[in-house]
Scaffold this motif. Structure first.
Motif, PDB file in Angstrom:
ATOM      1  N   TYR A  12      10.058   3.323  18.826  1.00  0.00           N
ATOM      2  CA  TYR A  12      10.870   3.525  17.620  1.00  0.00           C
ATOM      3  C   TYR A  12      11.967   4.574  17.807  1.00  0.00           C
ATOM      4  O   TYR A  12      12.861   4.683  16.974  1.00  0.00           O
ATOM      5  CB  TYR A  12       9.981   3.974  16.450  1.00  0.00           C
ATOM      6  N   PHE A  13      11.879   5.390  18.855  1.00  0.00           N
ATOM      7  CA  PHE A  13      12.761   6.538  18.992  1.00  0.00           C
ATOM      8  C   PHE A  13      14.252   6.195  18.973  1.00  0.00           C
ATOM      9  O   PHE A  13      15.021   6.873  18.279  1.00  0.00           O
ATOM     10  CB  PHE A  13      12.405   7.355  20.218  1.00  0.00           C
ATOM     11  N   SER A  15      15.859   3.782  17.468  1.00  0.00           N
ATOM     12  CA  SER A  15      16.290   3.434  16.109  1.00  0.00           C
ATOM     13  C   SER A  15      16.206   4.630  15.171  1.00  0.00           C
ATOM     14  O   SER A  15      17.013   4.764  14.247  1.00  0.00           O
ATOM     15  CB  SER A  15      15.493   2.246  15.559  1.00  0.00           C
ATOM     16  N   ILE A  16      15.263   5.543  15.413  1.00  0.00           N
ATOM     17  CA  ILE A  16      15.163   6.758  14.595  1.00  0.00           C
ATOM     18  C   ILE A  16      16.400   7.620  14.825  1.00  0.00           C
ATOM     19  O   ILE A  16      17.012   8.105  13.867  1.00  0.00           O
ATOM     20  CB  ILE A  16      13.868   7.534  14.928  1.00  0.00           C
ATOM     21  N   LYS A  19      19.421   5.863  13.136  1.00  0.00           N
ATOM     22  CA  LYS A  19      19.390   5.829  11.670  1.00  0.00           C
ATOM     23  C   LYS A  19      19.547   7.207  11.040  1.00  0.00           C
ATOM     24  O   LYS A  19      20.220   7.358  10.025  1.00  0.00           O
ATOM     25  CB  LYS A  19      18.093   5.179  11.188  1.00  0.00           C
ATOM     26  N   TYR A  20      18.907   8.229  11.635  1.00  0.00           N
ATOM     27  CA  TYR A  20      18.871   9.543  11.001  1.00  0.00           C
ATOM     28  C   TYR A  20      19.802  10.562  11.654  1.00  0.00           C
ATOM     29  O   TYR A  20      19.918  11.687  11.174  1.00  0.00           O
ATOM     30  CB  TYR A  20      17.430  10.068  10.938  1.00  0.00           C
ATOM     31  N   ILE A  24      15.642  12.818  18.991  1.00  0.00           N
ATOM     32  CA  ILE A  24      14.209  12.711  18.748  1.00  0.00           C
ATOM     33  C   ILE A  24      13.506  14.039  18.999  1.00  0.00           C
ATOM     34  O   ILE A  24      12.533  14.376  18.324  1.00  0.00           O
ATOM     35  CB  ILE A  24      13.581  11.548  19.574  1.00  0.00           C
ATOM     36  N   TRP A  27      13.337  16.012  15.811  1.00  0.00           N
ATOM     37  CA  TRP A  27      12.312  15.506  14.896  1.00  0.00           C
ATOM     38  C   TRP A  27      10.925  15.935  15.368  1.00  0.00           C
ATOM     39  O   TRP A  27      10.074  16.316  14.564  1.00  0.00           O
ATOM     40  CB  TRP A  27      12.393  13.985  14.776  1.00  0.00           C
ATOM     41  N   MET A  52      12.886  10.053   5.508  1.00  0.00           N
ATOM     42  CA  MET A  52      12.516   9.134   6.580  1.00  0.00           C
ATOM     43  C   MET A  52      11.599   8.040   6.043  1.00  0.00           C
ATOM     44  O   MET A  52      10.784   8.278   5.149  1.00  0.00           O
ATOM     45  CB  MET A  52      11.831   9.921   7.696  1.00  0.00           C
ATOM     46  N   HIS A  56       8.858   5.075  10.652  1.00  0.00           N
ATOM     47  CA  HIS A  56       9.494   6.022  11.561  1.00  0.00           C
ATOM     48  C   HIS A  56       8.762   7.363  11.546  1.00  0.00           C
ATOM     49  O   HIS A  56       8.529   7.965  12.600  1.00  0.00           O
ATOM     50  CB  HIS A  56      10.964   6.213  11.194  1.00  0.00           C
ATOM     51  N   ALA A  59       5.519   7.094  13.448  1.00  0.00           N
ATOM     52  CA  ALA A  59       5.733   7.033  14.900  1.00  0.00           C
ATOM     53  C   ALA A  59       5.936   8.424  15.485  1.00  0.00           C
ATOM     54  O   ALA A  59       5.344   8.774  16.511  1.00  0.00           O
ATOM     55  CB  ALA A  59       6.929   6.138  15.218  1.00  0.00           C
ATOM     56  N   ILE A  60       6.753   9.236  14.847  1.00  0.00           N
ATOM     57  CA  ILE A  60       7.006  10.585  15.352  1.00  0.00           C
ATOM     58  C   ILE A  60       5.734  11.423  15.300  1.00  0.00           C
ATOM     59  O   ILE A  60       5.376  12.083  16.284  1.00  0.00           O
ATOM     60  CB  ILE A  60       8.139  11.265  14.559  1.00  0.00           C
TER      61      ILE A  60
END
Length: 70
Positions: A12-13, A15-16, A19-20, A24, A27, A52, A56, A59-60
């Motif tokens: 997911y990293f 896309s995170i 998006k944000y 990573i 985060w 968030m 996501h 996942a983090i």
């Protein structure tokens, strides 16, 4: 170098980050700064304080906790 696709939370990293708009590592540090804490408390914090999405955030948190407990 491995050509296998990334699996698990790390998948997911990209896309995170897109998006944000933060790396990573930032985060992950936000989560580490709140330790010790329960998984769902950390997920809720990312959702409430940073807007968030649940997947996501999960996942983090899962990734950070897996590294902390390794």
């Amino acid at each position: 170098m491995s050509t296998e696709p990334i699996k698990g939370p790390a998948s997911y990293f990209p896309s995170i980050e897109k998006k944000y708009g933060r790396p990573i590592g930032e985060w992950q540090q936000i989560v580490r700064d709140r330790l010790p804490a329960k998984h769902m408390d950390l997920v809720s914090m990312l959702k409430a304080e940073h807007g968030m999405g649940h997947g996501h955030a999960t996942a983090i948190v899962a990734y950070v906790l897996s590294k902390e407990n390794a």
